[in-house]
Design a protein around this motif. Sequence first.
Motif, PDB file in Angstrom:
ATOM      1  N   LEU A  62       0.837  -1.205   0.000  1.00 11.98           N
ATOM      2  CA  LEU A  62       0.000   0.000   0.000  1.00 11.98           C
ATOM      3  C   LEU A  62       0.873   1.258   0.000  1.00 11.98           C
ATOM      4  CD1 LEU A  62      -2.765  -0.939   2.645  1.00 11.98           C
ATOM      5  CD2 LEU A  62      -3.009  -0.860   0.161  1.00 11.98           C
ATOM      6  N   LEU A  63       1.902   1.222   0.847  1.00 10.92           N
ATOM      7  CA  LEU A  63       2.794   2.373   0.951  1.00 10.92           C
ATOM      8  C   LEU A  63       3.554   2.580  -0.362  1.00 10.92           C
ATOM      9  CD1 LEU A  63       3.997   4.580   2.713  1.00 10.92           C
ATOM     10  CD2 LEU A  63       5.542   2.898   3.710  1.00 10.92           C
ATOM     11  N   ARG A  64       3.981   1.493  -0.946  1.00 12.70           N
ATOM     12  CA  ARG A  64       4.670   1.563  -2.227  1.00 12.70           C
ATOM     13  C   ARG A  64       3.751   2.184  -3.285  1.00 12.70           C
ATOM     14  NH1 ARG A  64       8.955  -0.990  -5.146  1.00 12.70           N
ATOM     15  NH2 ARG A  64       8.796  -0.094  -7.220  1.00 12.70           N
ATOM     16  N   GLY A  65       2.481   1.785  -3.245  1.00 11.31           N
ATOM     17  CA  GLY A  65       1.495   2.331  -4.188  1.00 11.31           C
ATOM     18  C   GLY A  65       1.365   3.847  -4.046  1.00 11.31           C
ATOM     19  N   VAL A  66       1.364   4.310  -2.801  1.00  5.57           N
ATOM     20  CA  VAL A  66       1.267   5.752  -2.553  1.00  5.57           C
ATOM     21  C   VAL A  66       2.508   6.459  -3.110  1.00  5.57           C
ATOM     22  CG1 VAL A  66       1.320   7.504  -0.726  1.00  5.57           C
ATOM     23  CG2 VAL A  66      -0.224   5.545  -0.525  1.00  5.57           C
ATOM     24  N   ALA A  94      11.634   0.446   4.468  1.00  5.71           N
ATOM     25  CA  ALA A  94      12.442   0.494   3.240  1.00  5.71           C
ATOM     26  C   ALA A  94      12.500  -0.898   2.631  1.00  5.71           C
ATOM     27  CB  ALA A  94      13.841   1.011   3.551  1.00  5.71           C
ATOM     28  N   GLU A  95      12.708  -1.874   3.480  1.00  8.19           N
ATOM     29  CA  GLU A  95      12.766  -3.253   2.983  1.00  8.19           C
ATOM     30  C   GLU A  95      11.411  -3.685   2.415  1.00  8.19           C
ATOM     31  OE1 GLU A  95      13.080  -6.232   5.977  1.00  8.19           O
ATOM     32  OE2 GLU A  95      14.004  -7.679   4.636  1.00  8.19           O
ATOM     33  N   GLN A  96      10.338  -3.341   3.133  1.00  3.76           N
ATOM     34  CA  GLN A  96       9.004  -3.781   2.731  1.00  3.76           C
ATOM     35  C   GLN A  96       8.518  -3.109   1.441  1.00  3.76           C
ATOM     36  OE1 GLN A  96       6.831  -6.138   4.375  1.00  3.76           O
ATOM     37  NE2 GLN A  96       8.839  -6.658   5.200  1.00  3.76           N
ATOM     38  N   THR A  97       8.976  -1.877   1.195  1.00  2.35           N
ATOM     39  CA  THR A  97       8.496  -1.157   0.005  1.00  2.35           C
ATOM     40  C   THR A  97       9.463  -1.272  -1.166  1.00  2.35           C
ATOM     41  OG1 THR A  97       9.575   0.861   0.775  1.00  2.35           O
ATOM     42  CG2 THR A  97       7.253   0.609   1.343  1.00  2.35           C
ATOM     43  N   GLY A  98      10.661  -1.773  -0.891  1.00  2.00           N
ATOM     44  CA  GLY A  98      11.669  -1.826  -1.955  1.00  2.00           C
ATOM     45  C   GLY A  98      12.269  -0.456  -2.226  1.00  2.00           C
ATOM     46  N   ALA A  99      12.031   0.493  -1.315  1.00  4.26           N
ATOM     47  CA  ALA A  99      12.615   1.830  -1.483  1.00  4.26           C
ATOM     48  C   ALA A  99      14.046   1.827  -0.960  1.00  4.26           C
ATOM     49  CB  ALA A  99      11.782   2.868  -0.735  1.00  4.26           C
TER      50      ALA A  99
END
Lengths: 436, 226
Positions: free
Chosen positions: A168-172, A201-206
């Motif tokens: 969800l965060l990545r989508g935002v 960071a790990e969870q979003t791939g950022a």
Amino acid sequence: MDQLAAHAGTINAQLARYGVKFGIYKNGQFKERLFPFDALPRVITAAEFDTLNRGLVQRVTALNLFLKDLYGDKKIIKDGVVPQDFAFAGTGYLPICDGVVPPKGIYSHISGIDLVQGKDGGWFVLEDNLRIPSGASYPLIARSLCRRCSPDTFRQNDVVDNRNYGALLRGVMDHVNTGGINVIFTPGRRNAAYFEHSYLAEQTGAVLAETGDLYVEDNTVFYRSASGPQRVGAIYRRISDEYLDPTAFLPESLIGIPGVMGVYRAGRVALINAPGNGAADDKGIYYFVPKMVEYYLGEQPILQNAPTYLPFYEKDRKYVLDNLEKLVVKDVAEAGGYGVVFGRDLSKQKLEDFKELVKREPRRFIAQEVIDFLDLPVMENGQQVMRKADLRAFVLAGETTQVWPSGLTRFSREADSFVVNSSQGGGFKDTWVLSH
Amino acid sequence: MGTVTLTKHNRLFWLGRYLERAYAGITATRPLFEADTDGREGDYADYCRKVGIPDTYENTADFVRRFYFDDNDPNSIASALGYAYDNAIVLRETLSTDTLAYVQMAISAMELAAASAAPGVELQWVLDDIMAFRGSCEETIEEESSRNIIKTGASLERVDLCLRLGAPESTCEKEFGRLFNRLYKTALQPDRDRLNLLVDAVLDKTAPTPDAAVMVQALEGLFPGM
């Protein structure tokens, strides 16, 4: 649920294994502590969540519209719904953001709304956190570990999966990205929420960036990678406004990104959340949020505020001074459970002194009725005890505005205490939303 | 290499070094640990002198207690693990949460060992966790360069210890071989003069081998700025 309690030791060992900690400064020393976890979850039924969901989306939508208006046409001020004194007097309002519309017009991408449930089952909003609300990572990792430790519990209960927070965060981030990589910008290891920064960071791939990793050139933000500069399109910054850019705010800040505000103003990078959001989550502005819902959306607020008084208004001030001993007073500039005074805890002399302070600085405080909110069961030394608990719900605004079907339930570890903040010794629980 | 900064290179390198310092420190001092178990005195002073740490210990028992477990002693194994953790914790998105957990587990095992009546068993867990960390790195770190920077740090530390402790020439050569092999798979920029000195010392059988102290000095300065 009893199965989960039986596995509490294993779950806590897993949390220790994965270093689920938060940092705290005590006597000038930085220390990391394991965040105490209680295996018994808070359970929210599907019907209850439906109401919460609609109410939270409504509230955050109104708050985003307020921020757009406040830094734009200021109609709500002109129409006298929110007094000018409140809109612009707080430290959260940033004149440098006036006239700036962030990418896709979203100001509060991640909102942490603190709620409590009264003993009659009704929910009250206690606080809106629109700057850098933290805490989602804790129930996120705890759920994974609880599932691992007690799979039967999750076979037997229809719990909505909450492990999509990273997506969800990545989508935002992707939605508001202006072209380039997504970055989570942390002030560093010594920040209280560092675990969360690195985990998200790990969870979003950022990319997790810190001071010195980002720089501005040609009105563009770059990440200093070993293979050469990479353009940055979205920054989920976990650093306060005042430290974000030393050329725009505190010049002595050594942890910011010099020049980033210029790039943001030019619409060439998204800052998540937008600078200046403090103008809408000031504890004083909180009083006006139900009015914002009516003003911008033409709807009745689904979620109620706790009964609140503004000593700024003469009528409210008189009530506060006459009833201080039964109210809780909050300093609007403080956060994290600091600056909260329960009138009932003050001696007669201190009560009088505090009344004088309220008279001298009425804009500085809000007062609320003490809600006798619902106690939740907590395991303590193998026994169930009842403790005060709140809920931080996370609302993510990207292509759509949606509520994460979970949340951080924080509880007081002291009997009769209403203070649940981790910095004050509180613990946390997972929050289950049932699918039926 | 992608999205790794030079700062992260530095951290990866020192993560590898400190973990190896803990691993090799435990294995290299095992005879002293055994001596303490037997109630004998061991030559801990010789070990301190060779590895270049101050001998502030009263006897073998004090050495074993403090060199292994005292995190206030900057030269202890516990401190080496703490320094490794300090580097690892800021590399979560590079290492992954699962891999990082092995460093935390090694520290937890060390703490258990410090409080245990049979610390040797727990120390075995420390070694196991370090080995598991290395295996996990292979599986989870996508960038080959990052993986090899950790290995280069570990290799350099191991060669350093071999030279200092006077390991057999064949052992030193084998470890140097590993170091060179890994070094060339990273984006690290070694000091060319120092690297040439080390390569010649290992590969050129016709030239006289430099003194171990000269090679240690070259090793320590191999990566300027690190």
